[in-house]
Design a protein around this motif. Structure first.
Motif, mmCIF file in Angstrom:
data_model
loop_
_atom_site.group_PDB
_atom_site.id
_atom_site.type_symbol
_atom_site.label_atom_id
_atom_site.label_comp_id
_atom_site.label_asym_id
_atom_site.label_seq_id
_atom_site.Cartn_x
_atom_site.Cartn_y
_atom_site.Cartn_z
ATOM 1 N N ASP A 118 0.867 -1.176 0.000
ATOM 2 C CA ASP A 118 0.000 0.000 0.000
ATOM 3 C C ASP A 118 0.900 1.221 0.000
ATOM 4 O O ASP A 118 1.602 1.472 0.972
ATOM 5 N N ASP A 119 0.903 1.973 -1.108
ATOM 6 C CA ASP A 119 1.757 3.159 -1.186
ATOM 7 C C ASP A 119 0.987 4.443 -0.877
ATOM 8 O O ASP A 119 1.473 5.542 -1.127
ATOM 9 N N GLY A 120 -0.216 4.305 -0.326
ATOM 10 C CA GLY A 120 -1.028 5.464 -0.010
ATOM 11 C C GLY A 120 -1.971 5.853 -1.133
ATOM 12 O O GLY A 120 -2.921 6.587 -0.924
#
Length: 76
Positions: A13-15
């Motif tokens: 999850d990179d945002g």
């Protein structure tokens, strides 16, 4: 239910993008397919919506991007 299941399947999850491992098969209805430079597959589904979840199917039984591409080519 959907969010919970997807969080269980998350691998990164990179945002902005959450990547998940295969595990949830979803039947999707859509009105059309068109080319897109925005998405890695090069396609976008027009007016896509979830029809139902398919617990009776494995990820290996799900259609691929290539199958969608071939079906769309057959409609042209």
């Amino acid at each position: 239910e959907q969010t919970e299941k997807l969080l269980e399947l998350a691998v990164s999850d990179d945002g902005r993008t959450v990547r998940v491992r295969p595990g949830l098969v979803v039947e999707i209805a859509f009105d059309g397919v068109q080319r897109s430079t925005r998405y890695p597959a090069g396609l976008t589904l027009r007016f896509a919506r979830v029809v139902r979840y398919r617990p009776d199917k494995t990820p290996e039984e799900a259609d691929t991007v290539e199958a969608v591409r071939e079906a769309a080519a057959g409609l042209a």
